[in-house]
Design an enzyme around this catalytic site. Structure first.
Site, mmCIF file in Angstrom:
data_model
loop_
_atom_site.group_PDB
_atom_site.id
_atom_site.type_symbol
_atom_site.label_atom_id
_atom_site.label_comp_id
_atom_site.label_asym_id
_atom_site.label_seq_id
_atom_site.Cartn_x
_atom_site.Cartn_y
_atom_site.Cartn_z
ATOM 1 N N GLU A 130 -22.320 15.041 -1.852
ATOM 2 C CA GLU A 130 -23.294 14.382 -2.723
ATOM 3 C C GLU A 130 -24.689 14.317 -2.098
ATOM 4 O OE1 GLU A 130 -23.372 9.647 -2.185
ATOM 5 O OE2 GLU A 130 -21.565 10.385 -3.168
ATOM 6 N N GLU B 211 -13.033 19.145 -22.586
ATOM 7 C CA GLU B 211 -12.406 18.749 -23.847
ATOM 8 C C GLU B 211 -13.168 19.239 -25.071
ATOM 9 O OE1 GLU B 211 -9.609 17.416 -24.299
ATOM 10 O OE2 GLU B 211 -9.024 16.472 -22.418
#
Length: 295
Positions: free
Chosen positions: A113, A82
């Protein structure tokens, strides 16, 4: 079970959630969500310190990179993506890496992870320099992918920020600034996409928005470096110039076109009655801060 990892504990207020109606479930979740902002409020000093750290890096030509796994990684990607349209910055200025790569944006990637090697490979792709900042985001703060990134970044002399919901997070040891909103037990035990994820979204919003404000990417609370890439954003740009310069929207639209579709430049042209080149010169002399010119 580690007592400190609150997101993994059962929430005593939702033990009967499977017996609730739809409304009651929504009410229970909402009651827990109300606590998130207060948890974030308690770590505002650390968030402010992180904002100044990132802004200082940006002033030196540095970059920011988020590293996370699962929900945390996706939130980092969202925040980074963004920044270019909102603040008119190049895409490489704010980067994001997620354990498991692009596939992990839409699907769970098994053991991603826990991969130290993946973390080191992604850190190498980012190739941080002395003016860059690395942010590790993990609800538990123990994801090996994230910890390996922060550890090696710190060893290399790169400034690091850790964001976690666990006060005993392993990544704390590798963070110059450690941001730890204690959001408590999740509505569904272990579902850290909920309160912990909401807190992470709030914090990352603050980090990039705050740093961009500190380097002159807004005037008052106007988004003056917005990229007018669609009709909605073009209308926003025209409205901003109209309101700041005190001119009609049709006149603001002319300044937008004459400026090369740059809101900040158009504002200076309208306010100072100068050419595009002169407006750009004044902005450069002011370090990009429109308020300095207007004041």
């Amino acid at each position: 079970m580690d007592k400190a990892i609150l997101t993994e504990k059962r929430n005593p207020r939702t033990t009967d959630i499977d017996l609730m109606s739809g409304y009651e479930i929504a009410e229970a979740i909402n009651n827990e969500d109300k606590k998130v902002a207060f948890a974030v409020e308690k770590v505002l000093p650390q968030i402010g310190e992180a904002i100044e750290l990132i802004a200082s890096a940006f002033r030196k030509g540095g970059r920011l990179a988020y590293f996370g796994a699962g929900t945390s990684g996706r939130i980092g990607v969202l925040d980074a993506s963004e920044c270019p349209p909102t603040f008119g910055v190049p895409a490489e200025m704010v980067c994001a890496f997620i354990a498991g790569g692009e596939k992990a944006l839409r699907f769970a990637v098994e053991n991603a992870e826990d991969s130290v090697d993946a973390g080191l490979n992604d850190l190498q792709k980012f190739a941080p320099g002395e003016n860059d900042v690395v942010v590790g985001v993990s609800a538990s703060g123990n994801a090996r992918y994230v910890c390996s990134v922060l550890k090696n970044a710190k060893i290399s002399g790169v400034r690091t920020i850790g964001v976690s919901s666990n006060p005993e997070a392993a990544l704390r040891r590798f963070s110059d600034v450690f941001i730890n909103p204690e959001t408590g037990e999740e509505v569904i035990a272990g579902s850290s996409r909920m309160k912990s994820g909401t807190a992470q979204k709030m914090i990352l919003n603050m980090l990039t928005t705050g740093a961009m404000i500190r380097i002159g990417k807004t005037y008052e609370n106007y988004m003056i470096d917005v990229q007018m890439s669609n009709e909605k954003l073009s209308e926003r740009g025209i409205r901003i110039v109209s309101e700041i310069a005190g001119v009609a929207e049709n006149e603001a639209a002319k300044y937008i076109e004459q400026s090369g579709r740059n809101v900040k430049t158009a504002c200076v042209m309208a306010l100072k009655n100068v050419s595009k080149d002169e407006a750009e010169r004044q902005l450069s002399a002011a370090g990009g801060f429109l308020r300095k010119i207007i004041r």
